[in-house]
Write a protein that holds these residues in place. Structure first.
Motif, short mmCIF file in Angstrom:
data_model
loop_
_atom_site.label_atom_id
_atom_site.label_comp_id
_atom_site.label_asym_id
_atom_site.label_seq_id
_atom_site.Cartn_x
_atom_site.Cartn_y
_atom_site.Cartn_z
N ALA A 67 -51.27 -12.18 -15.89
CA ALA A 67 -52.62 -11.72 -16.23
C ALA A 67 -52.84 -11.72 -17.73
N VAL A 68 -51.89 -11.16 -18.47
CA VAL A 68 -52.03 -11.12 -19.93
C VAL A 68 -52.07 -12.53 -20.50
N GLY A 69 -51.16 -13.38 -20.05
CA GLY A 69 -51.12 -14.75 -20.55
C GLY A 69 -52.38 -15.52 -20.22
N THR A 70 -52.90 -15.32 -19.02
CA THR A 70 -54.12 -16.02 -18.62
C THR A 70 -55.32 -15.54 -19.42
N VAL A 71 -55.38 -14.25 -19.71
CA VAL A 71 -56.46 -13.73 -20.55
C VAL A 71 -56.37 -14.34 -21.95
N ILE A 72 -55.16 -14.42 -22.49
CA ILE A 72 -54.98 -15.01 -23.83
C ILE A 72 -55.38 -16.48 -23.83
N PHE A 76 -58.44 -18.11 -26.13
CA PHE A 76 -58.24 -19.18 -27.11
C PHE A 76 -58.77 -20.54 -26.68
N LEU A 77 -58.65 -20.87 -25.40
CA LEU A 77 -59.09 -22.20 -24.95
C LEU A 77 -60.53 -22.23 -24.46
N TYR A 78 -60.97 -21.12 -23.87
CA TYR A 78 -62.29 -21.13 -23.24
C TYR A 78 -63.28 -20.18 -23.90
N LYS A 79 -62.89 -19.65 -25.05
CA LYS A 79 -63.78 -18.79 -25.85
C LYS A 79 -64.33 -17.62 -25.03
N GLU A 80 -63.49 -17.03 -24.17
CA GLU A 80 -63.90 -15.85 -23.42
C GLU A 80 -64.04 -14.67 -24.38
N PRO A 81 -64.82 -13.66 -24.01
CA PRO A 81 -65.11 -12.56 -24.93
C PRO A 81 -63.86 -11.76 -25.32
N THR A 82 -63.92 -11.20 -26.52
CA THR A 82 -62.82 -10.39 -27.04
C THR A 82 -63.34 -9.04 -27.52
#
Length: 105
Positions: A67-72, A76-82
């Motif tokens: 889960a953590v790796g997929t969020v990261i 970084f790759l898909y510009k998901e919100p931070t």
């Protein structure tokens, strides 16, 4: 050694979730192949780890790493919100994974 297998299995979980997205509903054969390789290696290593580590702990750590790796990867790759809450809960999840490792025999 079981913890090493478990961590690597979690990293392969990140690989199979990322490959799943890139496979374009399994129409891209290269990413589809990567998905099947990653999921196979991930489950084989998880199976090896649960021979020593309690199953519940191993599964929680494995899914947490995934889960953590997929969020990261998403950030970084898909510009998901931070936003702050998302980062807060990500660190909370990381702390929980570390806690499970420290309290397990």
């Amino acid at each position: 050694m079981a913890w090493v297998f478990l961590i690597i299995a979690g990293l392969f979980e990140v690989g199979f979730t990322t490959s799943l997205k890139l496979s374009d509903n399994f129409s891209n054969w290269k990413w589809s192949t990567a998905f099947f390789i990653c999921i196979t290696v991930s489950f084989l290593l998880l199976n090896k780890a649960i021979q020593t580590i309690p199953m519940g702990t191993a599964y929680a750590v494995w899914t947490g790493i995934g889960a953590v790796g997929t969020v990261i990867v998403g950030i970084f790759l898909y510009k998901e919100p931070t936003d702050a809450w998302r980062i807060f809960f990500l660190f909370l999840l990381i702390g929980s994974i570390m806690g499970l490792k420290f309290v397990s025999k």
